[in-house]
Scaffold this motif. Structure first.
Motif, mmCIF file in Angstrom:
data_model
loop_
_atom_site.group_PDB
_atom_site.id
_atom_site.type_symbol
_atom_site.label_atom_id
_atom_site.label_comp_id
_atom_site.label_asym_id
_atom_site.label_seq_id
_atom_site.Cartn_x
_atom_site.Cartn_y
_atom_site.Cartn_z
ATOM 1 N N ALA A 190 -19.447 43.959 31.186
ATOM 2 C CA ALA A 190 -19.761 45.444 31.310
ATOM 3 C C ALA A 190 -20.731 45.773 30.563
ATOM 4 N N ARG A 191 -21.942 46.409 30.859
ATOM 5 C CA ARG A 191 -22.692 46.808 29.679
ATOM 6 C C ARG A 191 -24.078 47.661 30.230
ATOM 7 N N ARG A 213 -14.042 51.739 41.355
ATOM 8 C CA ARG A 213 -14.212 52.998 41.097
ATOM 9 C C ARG A 213 -13.945 53.800 39.747
ATOM 10 N N ALA A 214 -12.674 53.483 39.209
ATOM 11 C CA ALA A 214 -12.153 53.861 38.033
ATOM 12 C C ALA A 214 -12.707 53.000 37.000
ATOM 13 N N PRO A 247 -16.908 54.904 32.881
ATOM 14 C CA PRO A 247 -17.779 55.018 31.711
ATOM 15 C C PRO A 247 -19.181 54.586 31.893
ATOM 16 N N LEU A 248 -19.421 53.475 32.728
ATOM 17 C CA LEU A 248 -20.843 53.207 33.063
ATOM 18 C C LEU A 248 -21.514 54.212 33.817
ATOM 19 N N ALA A 249 -20.883 54.882 34.697
ATOM 20 C CA ALA A 249 -21.670 55.884 35.617
ATOM 21 C C ALA A 249 -21.787 57.185 34.272
ATOM 22 N N VAL A 267 -20.329 57.623 40.258
ATOM 23 C CA VAL A 267 -21.483 58.419 39.614
ATOM 24 C C VAL A 267 -21.310 59.802 40.318
ATOM 25 N N LEU A 268 -20.999 60.184 41.464
ATOM 26 C CA LEU A 268 -20.488 61.491 42.030
ATOM 27 C C LEU A 268 -19.519 61.897 41.184
#
Length: 345
Positions: free
Chosen positions: A199-200, A246-247, A251-253, A275-276
């Motif tokens: 993840a990045r 989703r969870a 952090p990336l959203a 994102v929402l």
């Protein structure tokens, strides 16, 4: 009656005690309509007395060279099959075909370990379904070399297998204009790039460097729209998740919104929901402050007013199952863009 630890009672022994041939005993279990009712009752009574449980299914499958089972290679831990909404819908389609055809289903998780190939090849199955994977997955050349039917969901395309997928590049190219319309800072919340699932947050990654074909084709489609619309795809923030959760994507959203992103194409509805969620926490208005879209037309997408690419993962699962059973099924799946209130157009 046989006791635990005693030698397994054989069909020949049942036949001798019943006064019939071993073939007749076999018919009593496999084709009982070919046996006279009285003979059937006598043989089964003797079998019950001796503790005979019927023909060995493993030996029978070896004789027939069929196991009556298809294998689904997940490329994820086993719980993923039950946790991920996309995987659940896909496996529902697979299971429907298995029920209709009287076929078993073997879920084979792979997680990048050295034992993955052995685990897959040792599975007693008649055909394989490989869940969306990377170009470099070592399982692919192995399963396609076994002489069994192979279906690959989402890609990659490899000799000896059929791919079942939507046109991911075309769907991305059609989705992006409505999401990025009027945007000053478009962004993407992406599926993993490679089997390391790191993840990045990146800026303008090259789609050609991506190992997962679904991710790569969607990035190509988005980049193609950016070129047409005069956006600089090389300056676009792209947040990469480890998995479709989703969870985990939260952090990336947040990281994308921290860049000032005012329009986000997410590669699934679950990621779009993240994102929402982030927009709500910040008090941002959707779509006035940030436009959002996803893929899949998840059952919650309509309630959330989410613009998305509709596709039937259940039907794609059915196609993959039929191919794994050696039957014919379509490889290119239908899709459509469903516009709702989360985008400006």
């Amino acid at each position: 009656m046989s006791s635990p630890g005693s030698p397994r009672v054989t069909m020949a022994e049942v036949a001798r005690r019943s006064g019939v041939s071993p073939m007749t005993v076999s018919y009593c279990y496999n084709q009982p309509d070919r046996v006279a009712p009285e003979t059937l009752r006598r043989v089964r009574a003797v079998a019950a007395e001796l503790g005979y449980r019927g023909p060995d299914p493993t030996a029978r499958s070896l004789r027939r060279r069929r196991t009556g089972t298809i294998g689904v290679v997940l490329g994820e831990h086993l719980a993923y099959a039950f946790e991920d909404p996309q995987a659940r819908r896909f496996l529902t389609g697979v299971a429907e075909v298995c029920r209709e055809r009287g076929t078993g289903l073997n879920l084979i998780p792979t997680t990048g370990e050295d034992t993955d190939v052995e685990r897959v090849t040792s599975a007693s199955v008649d055909g394989y379904i490989v869940w969306t994977t990377a170009d470099t997955d070592p399982v692919l050349p192995v399963v396609t070399g076994l002489g069994k039917p192979v279906a690959v969901h989402g890609g990659p395309a490899v000799p000896g297998a059929r791919v079942v997928t939507i046109d991911n590049r075309a769907s991305a190219r059609e989705l992006a204009p409505g999401v990025f319309a009027g945007a000053a800072r478009p962004a993407v919340l992406s599926f993993p790039f490679g089997r390391d699932r790191r993840a990045r947050l990146e800026t303008g990654p090259d789609p050609e460097s991506v190992e997962f074909p679904v991710t790569r084709e969607r990035l190509r489609g988005i980049a193609g729209h950016c070129r047409d619309a005069g956006f600089d795809a090389g300056a676009m923030p792209v947040a990469v998740v480890a998995r479709n959760d989703r969870a985990e994507a939260a952090p990336l959203a947040d990281a994308l919104l921290d860049t000032g992103a005012d329009a986000v194409v997410a590669m699934s509805d679950q990621l779009a929901f993240a994102v929402l969620d982030a927009a709500r926490r910040r008090g941002l208005r959707v779509p006035a402050d940030v436009a959002v879209a996803g893929w899949d037309d998840d059952p919650d997408a309509e309630r959330e007013g989410l613009t998305t690419v509709a596709q039937s993962l259940c039907e794609q699962g059915r196609s993959c199952a039929l191919i794994a059973l050696g039957a014919d099924a379509p490889g290119e799946a239908p899709w459509s863009v469903v516009v709702r209130t989360s985008t400006r157009q």
